[in-house]
Design an enzyme around this catalytic site. Structure first.
Site, PDB file in Angstrom:
ATOM      1  N   ASP A   8      49.126  35.400  43.926  1.00  0.00           N
ATOM      2  CA  ASP A   8      47.806  35.291  43.316  1.00  0.00           C
ATOM      3  C   ASP A   8      47.906  34.215  42.238  1.00  0.00           C
ATOM      4  OD1 ASP A   8      45.069  36.063  42.666  1.00  0.00           O
ATOM      5  OD2 ASP A   8      45.902  36.909  40.841  1.00  0.00           O
ATOM      6  N   SER A   9      46.747  33.811  41.729  1.00  0.00           N
ATOM      7  CA  SER A   9      46.732  32.848  40.630  1.00  0.00           C
ATOM      8  C   SER A   9      47.350  33.455  39.368  1.00  0.00           C
ATOM      9  CB  SER A   9      45.299  32.415  40.353  1.00  0.00           C
ATOM     10  OG  SER A   9      44.494  33.567  40.147  1.00  0.00           O
ATOM     11  N   CYS A  71      44.825  36.337  46.306  1.00  0.00           N
ATOM     12  CA  CYS A  71      43.774  35.616  45.580  1.00  0.00           C
ATOM     13  C   CYS A  71      42.624  35.294  46.534  1.00  0.00           C
ATOM     14  CB  CYS A  71      44.360  34.327  45.017  1.00  0.00           C
ATOM     15  SG  CYS A  71      43.170  33.349  44.111  1.00  0.00           S
ATOM     16  N   GLU A 150      40.225  41.328  32.384  1.00  0.00           N
ATOM     17  CA  GLU A 150      41.526  41.106  31.731  1.00  0.00           C
ATOM     18  C   GLU A 150      41.541  41.637  30.305  1.00  0.00           C
ATOM     19  OE1 GLU A 150      43.433  37.347  32.222  1.00  0.00           O
ATOM     20  OE2 GLU A 150      43.126  37.379  34.404  1.00  0.00           O
ATOM     21  N   CYS A 184      36.802  39.332  44.664  1.00  0.00           N
ATOM     22  CA  CYS A 184      37.686  38.738  43.651  1.00  0.00           C
ATOM     23  C   CYS A 184      38.685  39.816  43.250  1.00  0.00           C
ATOM     24  CB  CYS A 184      36.872  38.287  42.444  1.00  0.00           C
ATOM     25  SG  CYS A 184      37.881  37.710  41.053  1.00  0.00           S
ATOM     26  N   HIS A 186      39.881  40.670  40.535  1.00  0.00           N
ATOM     27  CA  HIS A 186      39.636  41.394  39.282  1.00  0.00           C
ATOM     28  C   HIS A 186      38.536  42.447  39.373  1.00  0.00           C
ATOM     29  CE1 HIS A 186      41.997  38.080  37.826  1.00  0.00           C
ATOM     30  NE2 HIS A 186      41.937  38.498  36.578  1.00  0.00           N
TER      31      HIS A 186
HETATM   32  N1  DGL Z   1      42.506  35.654  41.638  1.00  0.00           N
HETATM   33  C1  DGL Z   1      41.239  34.956  41.587  1.00  0.00           C
HETATM   34  C2  DGL Z   1      40.405  35.359  42.817  1.00  0.00           C
HETATM   35  O1  DGL Z   1      40.555  36.431  43.371  1.00  0.00           O
HETATM   36  C3  DGL Z   1      40.500  35.238  40.293  1.00  0.00           C
HETATM   37  C4  DGL Z   1      41.124  34.599  39.083  1.00  0.00           C
HETATM   38  C5  DGL Z   1      41.150  33.091  39.127  1.00  0.00           C
HETATM   39  O2  DGL Z   1      40.087  32.451  39.023  1.00  0.00           O
HETATM   40  O3  DGL Z   1      42.232  32.549  39.304  1.00  0.00           O
HETATM   41  O4  DGL Z   1      39.584  34.611  43.230  1.00  0.00           O
END
Ligand code: DGL
Length: 268
Positions: A8-9, A71, A150, A184, A186
């Site tokens: 993931d990012s 991600c 977050e 997403c 989050h």
């Molecule tokens: N992990 C990213 C997503 O699911 C969200 C956070 C980011 O923008 O890196 O798209």
């Protein structure tokens, strides 16, 4: 034993890791959070693809048998490049999420929320339309949801949180959707308040849970998994110093992360 790579990012993919470990407690996993380059959701498809390929090569060097792109933004824009570059199966979160939404809807009016990158790519919209051509898809980027999650601002009684969520979701309510895809990493953290604002008539689809189900389908029938009674090995890597990832990550994972190591992407 099969080793599942997941990237993931940053910290958000831990919601996918959590769903995965709930479904397959015996799975051996290697998680990489690209905390040095987060966020991906605001960046171009070309940049996210380049970052994703690098993350995948790091995990490939760890000897993974399957790659889960946790991600949503990377899943939306980088999947073809990842599939071409890697010798192992690559699974994103968009396709499983879309499949679950099509299963859940009765009116065919489906909402999707995600980062600007995910929504702008049109990947969820295309996946939903491919599965149900007559679907009416209403898509909306909700960029402030990532920092809210977050920061742990998830209390439905908090008027700031409620105001932000209401403002983003109002156009979806106006379109009378009956299903909403949380597109997403989050957003499962904000599920309570999103459910409250959307009301009981709207079904929420968690891409993380659906992806875990798909991994179970791929690996569950093989003898490459430990019995569920045995706990698998879990390794966590990040590309920046681990402190912030650990602080937020324990909450996203719903448990203790254990050791988190910093890796350098140089040479990948
Ligand atoms: N992990 C990213 C997503 O699911 C969200 C956070 C980011 O923008 O890196 O798209």
């Amino acid at each position: 034993m099969a080793r599942i790579g997941i990237f993931d990012s940053g910290v958000g993919g831990l919601t996918v890791q959590r769903a995965l470990l709930e479904a397959l407690p015996g799975a051996d996993t290697v998680y990489l959070g690209d905390t040095a380059r987060v966020p991906y959701g605001t960046k171009s498809a070309a940049t996210v693809t380049q970052y994703s390929l690098r993350n995948a090569r790091v995990l490939e060097a760890c000897g993974i048998d399957l790659l889960v792109v946790a991600c949503n933004t990377a899943s939306a824009v980088a999947l073809p490049a990842l599939r071409q570059a890697l010798p192992v199966p690559v699974l994103g979160v968009v396709e499983p999420g879309a499949r679950a939404a099509v299963r859940a809807t009765s009116s065919g009016r489906i909402g999707v929320i995600g980062t600007a990158g995910t929504i702008g790519s049109g990947a969820y919209q295309a996946a939903l339309k491919a599965l149900r051509p007559d679907a009416v898809v209403v898509a909306r980027a909700c960029p402030l949801f990532v920092p809210l999650a977050e920061e742990g601002w998830t209390d439905p009684d908090d008027e700031v949180v409620r105001g932000v969520v209401r403002r983003y979701l109002a156009p979806l309510q106006a379109e009378r959707i009956d299903t909403l895809v949380l597109g997403c990493t989050h957003y499962p953290i904000l599920k309570g308040i999103i459910a409250e604002v959307m009301g009981t008539d709207v079904m929420l689809v968690d891409s993380a849970e659906e992806t875990a189900r798909t991994v179970t389908e791929i690996l569950g029938s093989s003898n490459l998994l430990r019995p569920a009674s045995e706990k698998g090995n879990r390794h966590y890597f990040v590309t920046d110093v681990p402190a912030g990832f650990i602080r937020v990550g324990n909450r996203f994972l719903g448990g203790k992360l254990g050791d988190v190591h910093q890796v350098s992407l140089e040479g990948y």
